[in-house]
Design a protein around this motif. Structure first.
Motif, PDB file in Angstrom:
ATOM      1  N   VAL A  81      -7.899   1.303  -7.916  1.00 59.29           N
ATOM      2  CA  VAL A  81      -6.900   2.374  -7.956  1.00 59.29           C
ATOM      3  C   VAL A  81      -5.585   1.895  -7.331  1.00 59.29           C
ATOM      4  CG1 VAL A  81      -7.638   3.529  -5.806  1.00 59.29           C
ATOM      5  CG2 VAL A  81      -6.449   4.833  -7.546  1.00 59.29           C
ATOM      6  N   ARG A 242      -5.599   0.270   2.491  1.00 53.96           N
ATOM      7  CA  ARG A 242      -5.193  -1.126   2.372  1.00 53.96           C
ATOM      8  C   ARG A 242      -4.913  -1.671   3.774  1.00 53.96           C
ATOM      9  NH1 ARG A 242      -7.260  -1.212  -1.807  1.00 53.96           N
ATOM     10  NH2 ARG A 242      -6.412  -1.711  -3.851  1.00 53.96           N
ATOM     11  N   HIS A 289     -14.637  -4.303   2.536  1.00 56.03           N
ATOM     12  CA  HIS A 289     -13.926  -3.688   1.400  1.00 56.03           C
ATOM     13  C   HIS A 289     -14.922  -3.169   0.362  1.00 56.03           C
ATOM     14  CE1 HIS A 289      -9.778  -3.614  -0.766  1.00 56.03           C
ATOM     15  NE2 HIS A 289     -10.519  -2.591  -1.135  1.00 56.03           N
TER      16      HIS A 289
END
Ligand code: GLV
Ligand code: GLV
Length: 333
Positions: A81, A242, A289
């Motif tokens: 995304v 992030r 992640h």
């Protein structure tokens, strides 16, 4: 259709779930990275030069140099995304359609934020390590004391799909919810009586802060030493967005010196590396992640990326295209 009759040649830069691959293979000659490692930059550029469309990863830079090599490419579908790895303006300038995968990974990522929140505030990783090492000497009133969640204040930074889902999933914990976002979020206000606040108020009031903002020039190092030192000493910081939204060296200092109580991280400033000192901190829960790493989300991402790529190769924007103007222009001509 035989391979030779298939009209498009597509590069998939790393193995993706079968569902997406099947869609592509019906109409495209698919070259998929056969190795369980990222393509090197030269490999990426030379394989992309042969392709009409590419499905690529958040770890690959899709910039002017990429498009200079990938001259045939008309469509690029990001298997993520987040789009901080892509120069969207370069793509648009060259008439290349670009898409991402919003929606299909919202719940998975919001759930991961909760997993990390609990892992760090209830010290799950530390006590797991104690169990495995044989150091646990039995129940004790003062060992592994953490922080509860119920009734505390949750601060959401970036109240888009994922930030909203994260807060809504916490309904059962009866938290007071604050959010910092450009626009108002009526869902959070209506459902949770959440209050939109400035960044400074969110830092000062929250017991848990969960980051869900995209990485942009404005959000890079939003959590710097100044912001971290403005948080409560008892507060926890969770990041599933992030890495570069946090100044990771400053965070290490904050965790070492007790400016905040702990951090739950899924993303890092220089993946796959971590800032010096982070690995040694017991008040950090560290994931690799894996926010979107559920079977359902990854399969949904593969399908959505493939649907976008196919539509764009056929000259249509597709369900989650980021620069549909590219296709409007094409039909005008
Ligand atoms: C994952 O990090 C994504 O952006 O999908
Ligand atoms: C995108 O930014 C999202 O929150 O899904």
């Amino acid at each position: 259709m035989t391979e030779a009759q298939k009209p498009f040649s597509v590069l998939v830069t790393r193995a993706i779930p079968e569902a997406g691959l099947k869609l592509l293979q019906a109409e495209c000659r698919v070259t998929m990275n056969p190795e369980d490692r990222p393509l090197t930059r030269p490999e990426l550029l030379s394989l992309a030069a042969e392709a009409d469309g590419v499905i690529g990863l958040l770890t690959e830079k899709i910039d002017a140099a990429f498009f200079d090599s990938a001259k045939r490419v008309r469509a690029y579908a990001n298997y993520a995304v987040g789009i901080d790895n892509i120069s969207l303006a370069e793509a648009t300038k060259r008439g290349v359609g670009v898409s991402n995968t919003p929606g299909v990974l919202t719940d998975a990522t919001a759930e991961m934020a909760w997993a990390l929140l609990f892992a760090v505030c209830r010290r799950v990783v530390e006590s797991d390590a104690a169990m495995r090492s044989g150091r646990w000497a039995g129940w004790a009133p003062l060992h592994f004391i953490g922080s509860g969640v119920s009734g505390k204040t949750l601060g959401i930074v970036g109240a888009g799909r994922i930030g909203t889902a994260m807060a809504l999933k916490g309904r059962g914990f009866g938290m007071k919810v604050l959010y910092h976002n450009r626009g108002r979020n009526e869902v959070l206000e209506r459902e949770l009586s959440a209050r939109k606040v400035g960044f400074d108020e969110l830092l000062a009031e929250s017991d848990f802060i969960s980051i869900h903002t995209p990485l942009t020039a404005e959000t890079r190092h939003l959590f710097d030493a100044k912001a971290l030192s403005a948080m409560k000493k008892t507060a926890y910081l969770i990041n599933t967005a992030r890495g570069p939204v946090i100044d990771e060296n400053a965070l290490v200092k904050a965790l070492q010196e007790g400016w905040i109580a702990g951090a739950g991280l899924d993303v890092y400033e220089n993946e796959p590396r971590m800032a010096d000192g982070l690995a040694g901190l017991s008040n950090a829960a560290l994931a690799a992640h894996t926010g979107s790493a559920t079977a359902g989300a990854r399969s949904g991402m593969a399908t959505l990326a493939a649907e976008n790529l196919l539509a764009m190769l056929h000259g249509r924007p597709g369900p989650t295209c980021l620069n549909p103007e590219v296709f409007a222009k094409r039909t005008e001509n």
